[in-house]
Design an enzyme around this catalytic site. Structure first.
Site, PDB file in Angstrom:
ATOM      1  N   GLY A  13     -29.918 -29.020  11.457  1.00 11.09           N
ATOM      2  CA  GLY A  13     -30.561 -29.196  12.751  1.00 11.09           C
ATOM      3  C   GLY A  13     -30.846 -30.654  13.066  1.00 11.09           C
ATOM      4  O   GLY A  13     -30.626 -31.552  12.254  1.00 11.09           O
ATOM      5  N   ILE A  40     -33.360 -17.712   6.180  1.00 12.87           N
ATOM      6  CA  ILE A  40     -34.755 -17.667   5.742  1.00 12.87           C
ATOM      7  C   ILE A  40     -35.500 -16.449   6.270  1.00 12.87           C
ATOM      8  O   ILE A  40     -36.595 -16.137   5.789  1.00 12.87           O
ATOM      9  CB  ILE A  40     -35.522 -18.953   6.119  1.00 12.87           C
ATOM     10  N   ALA A  64     -36.211 -23.859  12.344  1.00 15.73           N
ATOM     11  CA  ALA A  64     -37.142 -23.344  13.357  1.00 15.73           C
ATOM     12  C   ALA A  64     -36.367 -22.838  14.557  1.00 15.73           C
ATOM     13  O   ALA A  64     -35.249 -23.294  14.833  1.00 15.73           O
ATOM     14  CB  ALA A  64     -38.123 -24.432  13.785  1.00 15.73           C
ATOM     15  N   THR A 105     -46.425 -27.575  15.439  1.00 16.83           N
ATOM     16  CA  THR A 105     -46.300 -28.115  16.783  1.00 16.83           C
ATOM     17  C   THR A 105     -47.639 -28.212  17.491  1.00 16.83           C
ATOM     18  O   THR A 105     -48.591 -27.484  17.157  1.00 16.83           O
ATOM     19  CB  THR A 105     -45.368 -27.200  17.624  1.00 16.83           C
ATOM     20  N   ASP A 106     -47.696 -29.092  18.472  1.00 11.71           N
ATOM     21  CA  ASP A 106     -48.877 -29.176  19.341  1.00 11.71           C
ATOM     22  C   ASP A 106     -49.042 -27.916  20.181  1.00 11.71           C
ATOM     23  O   ASP A 106     -50.122 -27.668  20.727  1.00 11.71           O
ATOM     24  CB  ASP A 106     -48.776 -30.396  20.270  1.00 11.71           C
ATOM     25  N   TYR A 129     -43.775 -19.177  21.677  1.00 13.85           N
ATOM     26  CA  TYR A 129     -43.380 -20.167  20.691  1.00 13.85           C
ATOM     27  C   TYR A 129     -44.593 -20.653  19.899  1.00 13.85           C
ATOM     28  O   TYR A 129     -44.568 -20.679  18.664  1.00 13.85           O
ATOM     29  CB  TYR A 129     -42.695 -21.348  21.391  1.00 13.85           C
ATOM     30  N   LYS A 133     -45.343 -20.165  15.832  1.00 16.31           N
ATOM     31  CA  LYS A 133     -45.564 -21.307  14.939  1.00 16.31           C
ATOM     32  C   LYS A 133     -46.942 -21.238  14.277  1.00 16.31           C
ATOM     33  O   LYS A 133     -47.097 -21.635  13.112  1.00 16.31           O
ATOM     34  CB  LYS A 133     -45.403 -22.614  15.709  1.00 16.31           C
TER      35      LYS A 133
END
Length: 278
Positions: A13, A40, A64, A105-106, A129, A133
């Site tokens: 990625g 995974i 991801a 992530t934010d 999303y 996460k």
């Protein structure tokens, strides 16, 4: 030269490619795994592949499902990659006595207010999303004592689709249609900056836990577009650009905890953009 052995998952990625490049350059022994090498989301695949590696100190998970709008439709896929996969990796690391480095992530925050988020702020994701996460963070914390969770944001780099590439292409193809949202704020961060932070973390021991890692300073997507293009661009509000997944307006991450480690000082977001475009 270091003898530490690292398993890099998601090596194909955009982030994984840069992390692999930086790790090899720093002298680490890296066992790189792409999606064709390991699935995974399937525990059998994770166990078979990792049990086939005789020794490793660290697993770095760059895999991801990051297409924010698609996560709204393909929730099962988002969970399988962003949460179930990290669970299996966490279990293996706990069993093998290895540390797990994972990227979040934010988007785990709701984006309310204007203050930067510190690591101890309560997550409250507003889209699928972000929820997937956050689940990934939670399963890692529950199943692997030796973990680093690095929350990153607004990523761009070689080998993948990202905002800077898209805005340059659109400006070249149809500049009259260019409008960029001006009420979403964060820190544009290159894969190079994150990879340099990863190398520093692999070279030194830190307390395990969550760290916010991003460039220094904040801007909006509109501000980034104007900086990249070098001229003014029409702006609009997020409410004027409906999308399947709502975006947090305030994505500012406070990186003081990371800076206080003294391991690596990220550049300003402007400097990061400049060196990416050289």
């Amino acid at each position: 030269m270091t003898s530490k052995k690292i398993v890099l998952v998601g090596a194909g990625g955009m982030l994984g490619q840069q992390v692999l490049f930086q790790l090899i350059g720093a002298g680490f022994l890296v066992h790189a795994l792409t999606s064709s090498d390991i699935d995974i989301s399937q525990e059998a695949s994770v166990r078979q592949v990792l049990h086939g590696i005789d020794f490793f100190d660290t697993v770095i998970n760059c895999a991801a499902f990051t297409h924010v709008d698609s996560c709204e439709t393909f929730w099962d896929k988002a969970v399988s990659v962003n949460a179930t996969g990290p669970l299996y990796l966490a279990k293996i690391c706990q069993e093998r006595g290895a540390q797990l480095m994972h990227f979040s992530t934010d988007y785990v925050f709701d984006g309310q207010g204007h203050l930067p988020y510190v690591e101890t702020c309560n997550p409250a994701p507003i889209n699928a999303y972000g929820r997937s996460k956050l689940l990934g963070e939670q399963v890692i914390q529950a199943h692997c004592e030796t973990h680093y969770i690095l929350r990153i944001q607004w990523l761009y780099g070689q080998g993948g689709r990202h905002f800077i590439e898209a805005i340059l292409q659109k400006a070249a193809k149809d500049p009259s249609s260019l409008q960029v949202v001006a009420d979403q704020w964060g820190s544009p961060t290159s894969t190079r900056t994150i990879a340099e932070a990863v190398v520093a973390l692999c070279q030194h021991a830190l307390a395990y836990g969550i760290y916010h890692v991003a460039t220094q300073g904040y801007t909006s997507w509109h501000g980034l577009a104007e900086y990249v293009l070098g001229h003014s661009v029409p702006s609009l509000l997020s409410s004027e650009l409906p999308r399947p997944a709502p975006r947090p307006l305030n994505g500012r991450l406070d990186i003081k905890k990371w800076l206080q480690t003294g391991l690596y000082s990220p550049p300003t977001w402007q400097r990061d953009v400049d060196r990416f475009r050289v």
